[in-house]
Design a protein around this motif. Sequence first.
Motif, PDB file in Angstrom:
ATOM      1  N   ASP A   1       0.849  -1.204   0.000  1.00  0.00           N
ATOM      2  CA  ASP A   1       0.000   0.000   0.000  1.00  0.00           C
ATOM      3  C   ASP A   1       0.882   1.252   0.000  1.00  0.00           C
ATOM      4  O   ASP A   1       0.650   2.176  -0.786  1.00  0.00           O
ATOM      5  N   GLY A   2       1.899   1.252   0.873  1.00  0.00           N
ATOM      6  CA  GLY A   2       2.790   2.424   0.961  1.00  0.00           C
ATOM      7  C   GLY A   2       3.530   2.660  -0.349  1.00  0.00           C
ATOM      8  O   GLY A   2       3.588   3.787  -0.853  1.00  0.00           O
ATOM      9  N   ILE A   3       4.066   1.603  -0.927  1.00  0.00           N
ATOM     10  CA  ILE A   3       4.837   1.767  -2.171  1.00  0.00           C
ATOM     11  C   ILE A   3       3.924   2.165  -3.318  1.00  0.00           C
ATOM     12  O   ILE A   3       4.256   3.051  -4.110  1.00  0.00           O
ATOM     13  N   SER A   4       2.725   1.582  -3.388  1.00  0.00           N
ATOM     14  CA  SER A   4       1.876   1.940  -4.532  1.00  0.00           C
ATOM     15  C   SER A   4       1.353   3.366  -4.377  1.00  0.00           C
ATOM     16  O   SER A   4       1.213   4.088  -5.371  1.00  0.00           O
ATOM     17  N   TYR A   5       1.139   3.801  -3.147  1.00  0.00           N
ATOM     18  CA  TYR A   5       0.770   5.205  -2.909  1.00  0.00           C
ATOM     19  C   TYR A   5       1.896   6.119  -3.402  1.00  0.00           C
ATOM     20  O   TYR A   5       1.664   7.099  -4.120  1.00  0.00           O
TER      21      TYR A   5
ATOM     22  N   GLN B   1       3.279   9.966   5.873  1.00  0.00           N
ATOM     23  CA  GLN B   1       2.013   9.866   6.617  1.00  0.00           C
ATOM     24  C   GLN B   1       1.264   8.584   6.238  1.00  0.00           C
ATOM     25  O   GLN B   1       0.728   7.882   7.095  1.00  0.00           O
ATOM     26  N   ARG B   2       1.263   8.279   4.959  1.00  0.00           N
ATOM     27  CA  ARG B   2       0.592   7.052   4.499  1.00  0.00           C
ATOM     28  C   ARG B   2       1.253   5.809   5.121  1.00  0.00           C
ATOM     29  O   ARG B   2       0.576   4.854   5.514  1.00  0.00           O
ATOM     30  N   LEU B   3       2.590   5.844   5.211  1.00  0.00           N
ATOM     31  CA  LEU B   3       3.290   4.697   5.805  1.00  0.00           C
ATOM     32  C   LEU B   3       2.926   4.556   7.284  1.00  0.00           C
ATOM     33  O   LEU B   3       2.787   3.448   7.800  1.00  0.00           O
ATOM     34  N   ARG B   4       2.805   5.701   7.954  1.00  0.00           N
ATOM     35  CA  ARG B   4       2.483   5.675   9.394  1.00  0.00           C
ATOM     36  C   ARG B   4       1.056   5.233   9.641  1.00  0.00           C
ATOM     37  O   ARG B   4       0.774   4.450  10.525  1.00  0.00           O
ATOM     38  N   GLU B   5       0.142   5.763   8.832  1.00  0.00           N
ATOM     39  CA  GLU B   5      -1.280   5.636   9.176  1.00  0.00           C
ATOM     40  C   GLU B   5      -2.058   4.683   8.292  1.00  0.00           C
ATOM     41  O   GLU B   5      -3.201   4.361   8.611  1.00  0.00           O
TER      42      GLU B   5
END
Length: 316
Positions: free
Chosen positions: A251-255, A298-302
């Motif tokens: 999810d983090g990488i694709s974001y 932020q995406r990685l954190r949340e």
Amino acid sequence: MDSPVGKKLTGLVAATFTPLTPQGEINLPVIGLYIDYLLEHQGVRNVFVNGTTGEGMSLTVEERKKLAEEWCGKGKGRLEQVIIHVGCMSLKDSQDLARHAARAGADGIAVVSPSVFKPSDAGVLRQFLQEVAAAAPDLAFYYYHIPALTGVNLLARDVLEGIEKQIPSFRGLKFSGSDLMDFGQCVSYCPSDWSILYGMDEQLLAALVMGANGAVGSTYNYLGRKANSILSAFEKGDLTRARTLQFEVQDGISYAVKLGFDVAVNKSLMSEVSGLDLGPPRLPLRPCPQPRAVSIAQRLREGPATGPIPRQNTDG
Ligand SMILES: CC(=O)N[C@H](C=O)[C@@H](O)[C@H](O)[C@H](O)CO
Ligand SMILES: CC(=O)C(=O)O
């Protein structure tokens, strides 16, 4: 040491970023702090220096030597293994860096294929690797396979054919490609004391199933903890847990990929997550717009901001 060229490399290896000053010069004093961060915050004990993530190809030979010395010097007695990437377009530069890595106290060296004049077949690439390895015969030697970046579309398995006869110090490879069949064939070829390291962080779990001994990647700089949890869930046989964690990484990488993700963005992201000041990238990479790194961090954190909206029950 269990073998003449050292201990088998396993677990996570962070492909390190190269700290630069705002003026674009290498910033050596950050490296000690960087090592503290990897050990204390990510549980990562191995590094791969001056590779793709470290913009190795954009650095001078002299800069690469200074960086190698700093990583080996500051890592001594703290990091488990420091692998120095010594691949260059010029065989002579690579040999010079290989000899230097041995003097600096590296635990191993790795070499990527030259990519301007591309080797026309696996045999001639093996010969190039052999001549670099011969300059530092007492250091563990790894082939760095990254076809999407080099444009050298040879099968890694073909590069390995008979390599142990040509390179007695050969100890494995870093496989940064998505071809899991080629990867599996490499695993099946390699003796058990070699180390097969996977390099696409977004699908590490698949490579573990196929027999990877560990992984080298850029995201282990800031997602080392999570990736370590993937390794331990896999070892315990808890595939459900391992998959959940892998999906979080995906999810983090694709974001990040949707916003625009390259080594420069990755470097800013590491500065943002770790608080280390890694500075700008070097041209031709374009500096990352700050809000992008903040948003990815932020995406990685949340995780994703909202899950699916709960459905109202209207039919009863
Ligand atoms: C091209 C590149 O930098 N690849 C890295 C190592 O090989 C990976 O660690 C990726 O950065 C990572 O898998 C995210 O795509
Ligand atoms: C990922 C990796 O190994 C590199 O940056 O070279």
